[in-house]
Write a protein that holds these residues in place. Sequence first.
Motif, PDB file in Angstrom:
ATOM      1  N   ALA A  26      16.452  -6.148  68.414  1.00  0.00           N
ATOM      2  CA  ALA A  26      16.566  -4.733  68.201  1.00  0.00           C
ATOM      3  C   ALA A  26      16.254  -4.256  66.703  1.00  0.00           C
ATOM      4  N   PRO A  27      16.853  -5.146  65.711  1.00  0.00           N
ATOM      5  CA  PRO A  27      16.566  -4.613  64.410  1.00  0.00           C
ATOM      6  C   PRO A  27      15.106  -4.562  64.103  1.00  0.00           C
ATOM      7  N   LYS A  28      14.378  -5.627  64.319  1.00  0.00           N
ATOM      8  CA  LYS A  28      13.060  -5.600  64.173  1.00  0.00           C
ATOM      9  C   LYS A  28      12.325  -4.358  64.929  1.00  0.00           C
ATOM     10  N   ALA A  29      12.711  -3.777  66.147  1.00  0.00           N
ATOM     11  CA  ALA A  29      12.206  -2.777  66.588  1.00  0.00           C
ATOM     12  C   ALA A  29      12.518  -1.470  65.716  1.00  0.00           C
ATOM     13  N   GLU A  30      13.805  -1.663  65.255  1.00  0.00           N
ATOM     14  CA  GLU A  30      14.330  -0.444  64.578  1.00  0.00           C
ATOM     15  C   GLU A  30      13.685  -0.383  63.276  1.00  0.00           C
ATOM     16  N   ALA A  31      13.333  -1.679  62.653  1.00  0.00           N
ATOM     17  CA  ALA A  31      12.601  -1.638  61.275  1.00  0.00           C
ATOM     18  C   ALA A  31      11.367  -1.000  61.497  1.00  0.00           C
ATOM     19  N   SER A  32      10.544  -1.202  62.458  1.00  0.00           N
ATOM     20  CA  SER A  32       9.158  -0.625  62.613  1.00  0.00           C
ATOM     21  C   SER A  32       9.056   0.955  62.954  1.00  0.00           C
ATOM     22  N   LYS A  33      10.306   1.505  63.139  1.00  0.00           N
ATOM     23  CA  LYS A  33      10.329   2.658  63.790  1.00  0.00           C
ATOM     24  C   LYS A  33      10.240   3.822  62.402  1.00  0.00           C
ATOM     25  N   VAL A  34       9.636   4.756  62.397  1.00  0.00           N
ATOM     26  CA  VAL A  34       9.496   5.724  61.132  1.00  0.00           C
ATOM     27  C   VAL A  34      10.397   6.744  61.680  1.00  0.00           C
ATOM     28  N   ALA A  35      11.539   7.087  60.870  1.00  0.00           N
ATOM     29  CA  ALA A  35      12.397   8.152  61.044  1.00  0.00           C
ATOM     30  C   ALA A  35      11.934   9.677  60.538  1.00  0.00           C
ATOM     31  N   LYS A  36      12.198  10.793  61.037  1.00  0.00           N
ATOM     32  CA  LYS A  36      11.889  11.832  60.477  1.00  0.00           C
ATOM     33  C   LYS A  36      12.154  11.988  58.870  1.00  0.00           C
ATOM     34  N   SER A  37      13.117  11.680  58.564  1.00  0.00           N
ATOM     35  CA  SER A  37      13.444  11.529  57.113  1.00  0.00           C
ATOM     36  C   SER A  37      12.437  10.698  56.296  1.00  0.00           C
ATOM     37  N   GLN A  38      12.292   9.529  56.799  1.00  0.00           N
ATOM     38  CA  GLN A  38      11.136   8.780  56.248  1.00  0.00           C
ATOM     39  C   GLN A  38       9.805   9.257  56.274  1.00  0.00           C
ATOM     40  N   LEU A  39       9.534   9.992  57.424  1.00  0.00           N
ATOM     41  CA  LEU A  39       8.197  10.728  57.587  1.00  0.00           C
ATOM     42  C   LEU A  39       8.103  11.862  56.551  1.00  0.00           C
ATOM     43  N   VAL A  40       8.947  12.651  56.111  1.00  0.00           N
ATOM     44  CA  VAL A  40       9.303  13.548  55.214  1.00  0.00           C
ATOM     45  C   VAL A  40       9.250  13.097  53.699  1.00  0.00           C
ATOM     46  N   GLU A  41       9.676  11.861  53.526  1.00  0.00           N
ATOM     47  CA  GLU A  41       9.378  11.335  52.296  1.00  0.00           C
ATOM     48  C   GLU A  41       7.905  10.960  52.036  1.00  0.00           C
ATOM     49  N   MET A  42       7.342  10.167  53.134  1.00  0.00           N
ATOM     50  CA  MET A  42       5.932   9.806  52.967  1.00  0.00           C
ATOM     51  C   MET A  42       5.075  11.185  52.732  1.00  0.00           C
ATOM     52  N   VAL A  43       5.421  12.278  53.500  1.00  0.00           N
ATOM     53  CA  VAL A  43       4.574  13.438  53.143  1.00  0.00           C
ATOM     54  C   VAL A  43       4.673  13.999  51.821  1.00  0.00           C
ATOM     55  N   ALA A  44       5.820  13.767  51.582  1.00  0.00           N
ATOM     56  CA  ALA A  44       6.153  14.282  50.065  1.00  0.00           C
ATOM     57  C   ALA A  44       5.417  13.649  48.878  1.00  0.00           C
ATOM     58  N   ASP A  45       5.347  12.562  49.091  1.00  0.00           N
ATOM     59  CA  ASP A  45       4.699  11.152  48.372  1.00  0.00           C
ATOM     60  C   ASP A  45       3.133  11.492  48.157  1.00  0.00           C
TER      61      ASP A  45
END
Length: 122
Positions: A26-45
């Motif tokens: 489960a943590p491996k699956a969660e670690a590969s998931k991109v959350a909305k907040s992470q997506l927002v940070e990537m777009v900002a960068d």
Amino acid sequence: MTKKSVKAPAKSAKPATKAAPAAKAAPKAEASKVAKSQLVEMVADKTGLTKKQSDEAVSAALEVILEAIKGGQSVGLPGLGTLSVKATAARTGVKPGTSEKIQIPAGKKVAFKVATTLKATL
């Protein structure tokens, strides 16, 4: 009482060992998931926008995609794929455990077709 308490940990120990690999997976699956907040940070960068502006842009894009899908339209995302609405036919199913035949009504589902360029790079 003592035997029951001895048996209880033994029973819980077996599922714990079975659950342990699932817990590790489960943590491996969660670690590969991109959350909305992470997506927002990537777009900002990538864009140089502030996080607030990026959040508004991502939220607006998701809202437009959802509205289009709810309206029955297909949404093409270049390099990613196409989201579309597909109709499902009414069918007869079997209820698990009882083997009782039930009628499943017609409905709609969201389908995703991966872009060939993405499929080739995976």
